[in-house]
Motif scaffolding. Structure first.
Motif, short mmCIF file in Angstrom:
data_model
loop_
_atom_site.label_atom_id
_atom_site.label_comp_id
_atom_site.label_asym_id
_atom_site.label_seq_id
_atom_site.Cartn_x
_atom_site.Cartn_y
_atom_site.Cartn_z
N TRP A 56 51.33 29.07 70.80
CA TRP A 56 52.12 28.89 69.74
C TRP A 56 51.97 27.66 68.60
CZ3 TRP A 56 54.30 30.84 74.15
CH2 TRP A 56 54.89 31.85 74.03
N PRO A 83 63.13 30.87 70.58
CA PRO A 83 64.38 30.97 69.81
C PRO A 83 65.39 31.69 70.45
CG PRO A 83 62.80 32.28 68.54
CD PRO A 83 62.15 31.74 69.83
N GLN A 127 55.86 26.29 64.83
CA GLN A 127 56.88 27.54 64.98
C GLN A 127 57.47 27.50 66.38
OE1 GLN A 127 56.16 32.04 66.00
NE2 GLN A 127 56.15 31.37 63.80
N ASP A 128 58.82 27.56 66.76
CA ASP A 128 59.53 27.67 67.76
C ASP A 128 58.94 28.57 68.88
OD1 ASP A 128 61.29 27.00 69.87
OD2 ASP A 128 63.19 27.55 69.01
N SER A 167 62.23 23.35 66.79
CA SER A 167 61.14 23.78 67.52
C SER A 167 60.89 23.15 68.81
CB SER A 167 59.95 23.32 66.54
OG SER A 167 58.68 23.82 67.19
N GLY A 195 62.35 29.23 64.82
CA GLY A 195 61.25 30.12 65.51
C GLY A 195 60.73 31.15 64.50
#
Length: 474
Positions: free
Chosen positions: A159, A138, A134-135, A175, A430
């Motif tokens: 994260w 974002p 996951q970014d 990402s 994200g």
């Protein structure tokens, strides 16, 4: 807003070109007008431009106010290039593979322990945004945590240990987190900091000057600016140290970035097969083309190959477009993060130095309900009556009294728009869904609305907005 054409350039925009001999006087004047119009129409304080034609830098010039203390614009000053840095991180891993220190088919777990899916994610998937991580950033603004310094490991712990957004290779989703992990891998394999490795292997051989963007702050450097809707242009407070690392840590001049573009065109510095691998679009597990290689986007413009990447840091936006078969490139760096002036300048200069391109038709998409909801929120922010229940904690943090006031005061006076339309199809980023809208007014003024929202719930209820930002559009 569509800027009015200026008859003369303001004194603040006049600067001495560095290398303009291969542009005709008419072309140079047209570049000056393109930049002047974009800055005047958007409120962006300054721009630095470099143009490559025929495989060499033929134009490098800076315009406008680079900081509160700099009275004259200089093309030598470094701007934060943010995510354009990713192609340098990818190049580092490619070179380390050439040195036999790693393989892009290594799993992440071989190098960095504790990453979600680390036993399945390949290093090349970090570089192609297909890892499923996951970014962490974002948003187009600094969220609350960014007021405090962090480290690459701090980003990983918060994260990169979340559940994956998808199985590695199944989707493409931008990402920054994946690039932070890639930077940690590069440092372990190289046995030195990533920036030190790049200085030795890339920047010194090409005669480039590049520094850590966390250190490109102070009286000697361009200053970043922000704007809340059409409110006053304000100095942007930089994020605390450590938030970009391998995902976007570099600052350099437009000319320095152009030197890298020339190496790409000429297949120098890196072996030709490394350049080719970086520029080859990655296929997803279902066979679909991601249109992204290793740190760069790949596309076509009127049948012409295009290698591209943009970047965004707090107060800065950047665009780097390379036309390798034409031996041409355009670099545009600006110190305002609130407008599409940087892409407008890039596109118009590209049209000037290359044959005209044919615009592609926008894809059809049924987004009626989401567009109506975005229009409702737009009406709320311009009236200053924001429904915060429709917002995440991050967006509530962003809409502080100053931001809310700037939105209300600058947007209310415009009256009602004539149209509010989806600008491009929805995409994941994200863990959120990104949708952009174009707002048009009777006098021809245009605004861009950039949104991120949580995915819709299983019962169809819309997710909360993580971002709702309004800025001038070209």
């Amino acid at each position: 807003m569509k800027p009015r054409h200026l008859l003369t350039l303001p004194l603040a925009l006049i600067a001495t070109p560095v290398l303009a001999q291969d542009l005709t006087p008419t072309e140079s004047a047209q570049v000056d007008t393109i930049v002047a119009d974009a800055l005047a129409g958007s409120g962006v304080p300054s721009a630095s431009v470099a143009i490559v034609r025929g495989g060499k830098i033929v134009f490098a010039k800076a315009y406008g106010k680079q900081s509160e203390t700099m009275t004259t614009a200089s093309a030598d000053r470094p701007y934060q290039i943010a995510s354009i840095s990713k192609q340098f991180t990818a190049a580092a891993l490619l070179m380390l593979e050439d040195e036999g220190k790693l393989s892009l088919d290594d799993t992440v777990s071989k190098w960095v322990p504790g990453i979600s899916g680390g036993d399945k994610i390949k290093l090349r998937q970090l570089l192609s945004h297909t890892s499923g991580l996951q970014d962490y950033w974002p948003q187009d603004y600094s969220f609350a945590a960014m007021a405090k310094p962090t480290t690459p490991q701090g980003i990983v712990d918060r994260w990169a240990k979340k559940p994956l957004d998808f199985d590695p290779g199944a989707q493409w989703q931008y990402s920054n987190t994946g690039y932070v992990v890639a930077g940690l891998v590069a440092e372990k394999a190289a046995g030195k900091p990533l920036l030190a490795y790049l200085q030795e292997k890339v920047f010194k051989p090409l005669g480039m000057t590049a520094i850590d963007q966390d250190k490109a702050i102070g009286k000697k450097y361009p200053q970043g600016y922000k704007r809340n809707a059409l409110g006053p242009v304000r100095v942007a407070e930089p994020a605390a140290a450590g938030w970009l690392f391998a995902a976007g840590e570099l600052s350099m001049s437009a000319s320095d970035l152009a030197k890298w573009d020339i190496a790409r065109m000429n297949r120098t510095l890196l072996p030709a097969d490394d350049w080719q691998e970086q520029e080859t679009p990655v296929k997803l597990t279902d066979g679909k083309n991601s249109n992204y290689g290793l740190g760069v986007s790949i596309g076509t413009n009127d049948g012409r190959k295009v290698i591209e990447h943009s970047g965004e840091a707090v107060g800065f936006l950047s665009e780097n477009v390379v036309f390798p078969d034409d031996k041409a490139a355009v670099v545009v760096l600006v110190n305002g993060d609130f407008s599409d002036a940087y892409t407008s300048i890039t596109g118009k200069i590209a049209k000037l130095i290359l044959p005209p391109a044919t615009a592609a038709a926008a894809p059809a998409n049924d987004e009626t309900a989401y567009t109506a909801r975005a229009r409702t929120v737009f009406d709320q922010v311009r009236a200053g009556t924001i429904d915060r229940s429709a917002m995440t904690d991050d967006l509530i943090y962003y809409f502080n009294p100053t931001v809310t006031g700037d939105y209300r005061e600058s947007l209310t006076k415009l009256g009602d728009p004539t149209s509010f339309a989806l600008r491009r199809p929805a995409r994941l980023r994200g863990g959120f869904v990104n949708r952009n809208y174009l707002v048009t007014y009777p006098d021809g003024r245009k605004l861009s609305v950039v949104t991120y929202a949580e995915p819709a719930a299983s019962n169809g209820a819309p997710g909360r907005y993580e971002q709702f930002m309004v800025m001038p559009a070209e």
